[in-house]
Write a protein that holds these residues in place. Structure first.
Motif, PDB file in Angstrom:
ATOM      1  N   ASP A  59       0.924  -1.148   0.115  1.00  0.00           N
ATOM      2  CA  ASP A  59       0.064  -0.098   0.155  1.00  0.00           C
ATOM      3  C   ASP A  59       0.871   1.299  -0.032  1.00  0.00           C
ATOM      4  O   ASP A  59       2.231   1.146   0.132  1.00  0.00           O
ATOM      5  N   SER A  61       1.503   3.305   1.989  1.00  0.00           N
ATOM      6  CA  SER A  61       2.515   3.608   3.324  1.00  0.00           C
ATOM      7  C   SER A  61       3.771   2.428   3.350  1.00  0.00           C
ATOM      8  O   SER A  61       4.534   2.619   4.226  1.00  0.00           O
ATOM      9  N   GLU A  63       3.264  -0.892   3.448  1.00  0.00           N
ATOM     10  CA  GLU A  63       2.668  -2.062   4.245  1.00  0.00           C
ATOM     11  C   GLU A  63       2.576  -3.228   3.135  1.00  0.00           C
ATOM     12  O   GLU A  63       1.734  -2.791   2.352  1.00  0.00           O
ATOM     13  N   LYS A 162       4.241   7.763  -3.152  1.00  0.00           N
ATOM     14  CA  LYS A 162       4.992   6.724  -2.543  1.00  0.00           C
ATOM     15  C   LYS A 162       6.242   7.449  -2.086  1.00  0.00           C
ATOM     16  O   LYS A 162       6.860   8.326  -2.526  1.00  0.00           O
ATOM     17  N   PRO A 165       5.482  11.579   3.400  1.00  0.00           N
ATOM     18  CA  PRO A 165       4.959  11.216   4.946  1.00  0.00           C
ATOM     19  C   PRO A 165       3.494  11.205   4.870  1.00  0.00           C
ATOM     20  O   PRO A 165       2.907  12.097   4.508  1.00  0.00           O
ATOM     21  N   ILE A 166       2.961  10.382   5.526  1.00  0.00           N
ATOM     22  CA  ILE A 166       1.381  10.355   5.562  1.00  0.00           C
ATOM     23  C   ILE A 166       1.016  10.625   6.819  1.00  0.00           C
ATOM     24  O   ILE A 166       1.370   9.966   7.783  1.00  0.00           O
TER      25      ILE A 166
END
Length: 191
Positions: A59, A61, A63, A162, A165-166
């Motif tokens: 995904d 982030s 993961e 991608k 920072p989220i």
């Protein structure tokens, strides 16, 4: 003479490879469409028919999940007849039995906002996918989200690429107009 033979060989290779690429692209587009239907119907057995045994999904982030994880998460999303989804293959680059695919997926839905007005929501992802040919069948080996965009009434509310920072998600009720959000009263003074 050698230039003529070389030019004829090159032209023949291009003519032969173009239909092969077109067929691979058509096959992958058809397989991606079939996978979308299986996912829309939450049919785990049908979904797995489109994936390699070592399928991996990454995904935005970073993961990673396997097919079972993806199917479990998908099952938690209720089927909503008002939700419209689409997908589009942007490009296909075939190298033997492997194909690099850029794909976009979108979901549109209407939801009533806190203001009591119906709003159009849109969620768009772009991914880099790897498909592999096993026998005569193309299977999805991996998908890696590259960009996510969320819109409300056509206006971009959040967009991530991608590596960006989220920020953490705010709990429901917080944020705009909620506790501690814009329009909320200031916190009480500290003693």
């Amino acid at each position: 003479m050698k230039k003529t033979i070389s030019a004829l060989l090159t032209a023949t290779m291009l003519l032969v490879s173009a239909p092969l690429l077109a067929d691979a692209q058509s096959d992958i587009e058809a397989r991606a469409a079939g996978l979308k239907v299986a996912m829309d119907e939450r049919d785990d057995k049908a979904i797995k028919k489109f994936l390699t045994k070592d399928f991996q999904s990454v995904d935005i982030s970073g993961e990673t999940s396997d097919a079972d994880d993806m199917i479990t998460r998908l099952a938690m999303i209720p089927v909503d007849p008002a939700m419209k989804s689409d997908s589009k293959i942007v490009s296909v680059t075939v190298d033997g039995a492997n194909a690099k695919v850029v794909q976009t997926r979108g979901m549109k839905m209407q939801r009533e906002g806190r203001d009591g007005v119906m709003h159009q929501g849109e969620f768009i992802t772009s991914s880099n996918d790897t498909w592999v040919q096993q026998g005569t069948t193309w299977l999805l080996k991996s998908t890696e989200v590259q960009e996510v965009t969320m819109k409300r009434d056509g206006v971009v509310m959040r967009s991530f690429k991608k590596g960006d920072p989220i920020p953490p998600r705010r709990p429901r009720g917080e944020g705009r107009g909620g506790p501690g959000g814009e329009g909320a009263p200031p916190p009480p003074p500290a003693d």
